[in-house]
Design a protein around this motif. Sequence first.
Motif, PDB file in Angstrom:
ATOM      1  N   LEU A 173      38.094  32.395  44.478  1.00 14.74           N
ATOM      2  CA  LEU A 173      38.642  33.208  43.451  1.00 14.74           C
ATOM      3  C   LEU A 173      40.356  33.275  43.671  1.00 14.74           C
ATOM      4  O   LEU A 173      41.042  33.134  42.840  1.00 14.74           O
ATOM      5  N   TYR A 208      41.355  42.251  40.567  1.00 10.31           N
ATOM      6  CA  TYR A 208      40.226  41.664  39.896  1.00 10.31           C
ATOM      7  C   TYR A 208      39.726  42.741  38.990  1.00 10.31           C
ATOM      8  O   TYR A 208      38.568  42.469  38.336  1.00 10.31           O
ATOM      9  N   PHE A 211      38.941  41.493  35.406  1.00  7.65           N
ATOM     10  CA  PHE A 211      38.432  39.900  35.335  1.00  7.65           C
ATOM     11  C   PHE A 211      36.821  40.196  34.785  1.00  7.65           C
ATOM     12  O   PHE A 211      35.922  39.895  35.693  1.00  7.65           O
ATOM     13  N   TRP A 214      34.066  37.699  34.758  1.00  3.96           N
ATOM     14  CA  TRP A 214      33.478  37.321  36.094  1.00  3.96           C
ATOM     15  C   TRP A 214      32.490  38.461  36.385  1.00  3.96           C
ATOM     16  O   TRP A 214      31.574  38.181  36.739  1.00  3.96           O
ATOM     17  N   HIS A 215      33.195  39.588  36.760  1.00  2.00           N
ATOM     18  CA  HIS A 215      32.425  40.745  37.372  1.00  2.00           C
ATOM     19  C   HIS A 215      31.552  41.342  36.438  1.00  2.00           C
ATOM     20  O   HIS A 215      30.481  41.712  37.177  1.00  2.00           O
ATOM     21  N   SER A 219      30.300  34.706  34.696  1.00  2.00           N
ATOM     22  CA  SER A 219      30.932  33.687  34.564  1.00  2.00           C
ATOM     23  C   SER A 219      31.715  33.212  36.049  1.00  2.00           C
ATOM     24  O   SER A 219      31.937  34.112  36.708  1.00  2.00           O
ATOM     25  N   TYR A 220      32.121  31.893  36.231  1.00  2.00           N
ATOM     26  CA  TYR A 220      32.845  31.381  37.324  1.00  2.00           C
ATOM     27  C   TYR A 220      32.156  31.297  38.509  1.00  2.00           C
ATOM     28  O   TYR A 220      32.680  31.259  39.561  1.00  2.00           O
ATOM     29  N   ARG A 221      30.737  31.302  38.465  1.00  2.00           N
ATOM     30  CA  ARG A 221      30.217  31.116  39.818  1.00  2.00           C
ATOM     31  C   ARG A 221      30.422  29.899  40.446  1.00  2.00           C
ATOM     32  O   ARG A 221      30.291  29.968  41.621  1.00  2.00           O
ATOM     33  N   MET A 224      32.992  30.335  43.385  1.00  2.00           N
ATOM     34  CA  MET A 224      32.982  31.560  44.269  1.00  2.00           C
ATOM     35  C   MET A 224      32.424  31.114  45.728  1.00  2.00           C
ATOM     36  O   MET A 224      31.796  30.229  45.893  1.00  2.00           O
ATOM     37  N   ASP A 228      33.885  36.022  47.997  1.00  4.40           N
ATOM     38  CA  ASP A 228      34.335  36.499  46.735  1.00  4.40           C
ATOM     39  C   ASP A 228      32.846  37.356  46.130  1.00  4.40           C
ATOM     40  O   ASP A 228      32.593  38.067  45.390  1.00  4.40           O
ATOM     41  N   LEU A 232      32.811  41.062  44.601  1.00  8.86           N
ATOM     42  CA  LEU A 232      31.973  41.555  43.518  1.00  8.86           C
ATOM     43  C   LEU A 232      31.340  42.854  43.818  1.00  8.86           C
ATOM     44  O   LEU A 232      31.461  43.559  42.889  1.00  8.86           O
TER      45      LEU A 232
END
Length: 275
Positions: A173, A208, A211, A214-215, A219-221, A224, A228, A232
């Motif tokens: 990230l 973050y 964000f 993502w959290h 998404s955006y795995r 990672m 990351d 999270l």
Amino acid sequence: MEITTKEKAEFRNYEQGDITAAVKEHYRKMRSRQTYEYVLRMKKKYLTFDHPMDLWEMMERLNVLVDVSDPDLNLPNIIHLLQSAEGLRAEGRPDWMQLVGLIHDLGKAMYLFGSDEDGTSQAEQWGLVGDVFVVGCKLPDSCVYPEFNALNPDMQDSRYNTELGVYEAGCGLDNLHLAWGHDEYLYQVLTNHADNKIPEAGMAMIRYHSFYPWHSGGSYRQFMTAKDEQYLEWIHDFNKYDLYTKSPVVPVYEELKSYYMPIAEKYLGKGPIYW
């Protein structure tokens, strides 16, 4: 922090009649104007660190700013910061985390140096506040109002409209460019601040917390790393104090300042911060 399921469901409701039009228009502008090129340009323009200002003066400047992207609170942003910090304090969380609660939105003070054209002013906040997403790759449906994704010019550009876009799988990230806003701005300001002793977890919370795709959206795995995954956990821990402490009850700033000032000096020193 005991929050009932019903209470939680009432937060981040983006279909609330009269407030919906303004919030929705904010996200339409944000999604259609925040491109990869725009974000790089904003970083070059605003990360100059040539505005020395005391932390408490910057806090007070937020007294006149209401976040147009927030469907939960129609109060000056300083009130939300005090509510977050007091929520953390009430549960005996570490002093550095209380400080993060107090300052996590302080990057919104960028409006003091911003412009309507950039979306970084009090009148035009689409480059200042709101849920952020990654620029330079395909926009996910986990974005609030995903119907606006197609309005982003980058989604018509083969360099930017794939799952990886300009990045590599597993790059982490910290190597992504997120939509420009107060999170990244404050993170960079504090990174540049020589006296900053806020722990890594606190810095991740600052960088973050907006964000959401993502959290909260998952998404955006593809980007990672193991680090990351730790981010999270930290963000999920912080998020309940960021989100669920919002209320119409207004803390008294002057009464609380004497408690938080020594904590701020412990982690940020006594000198000015360069914004």
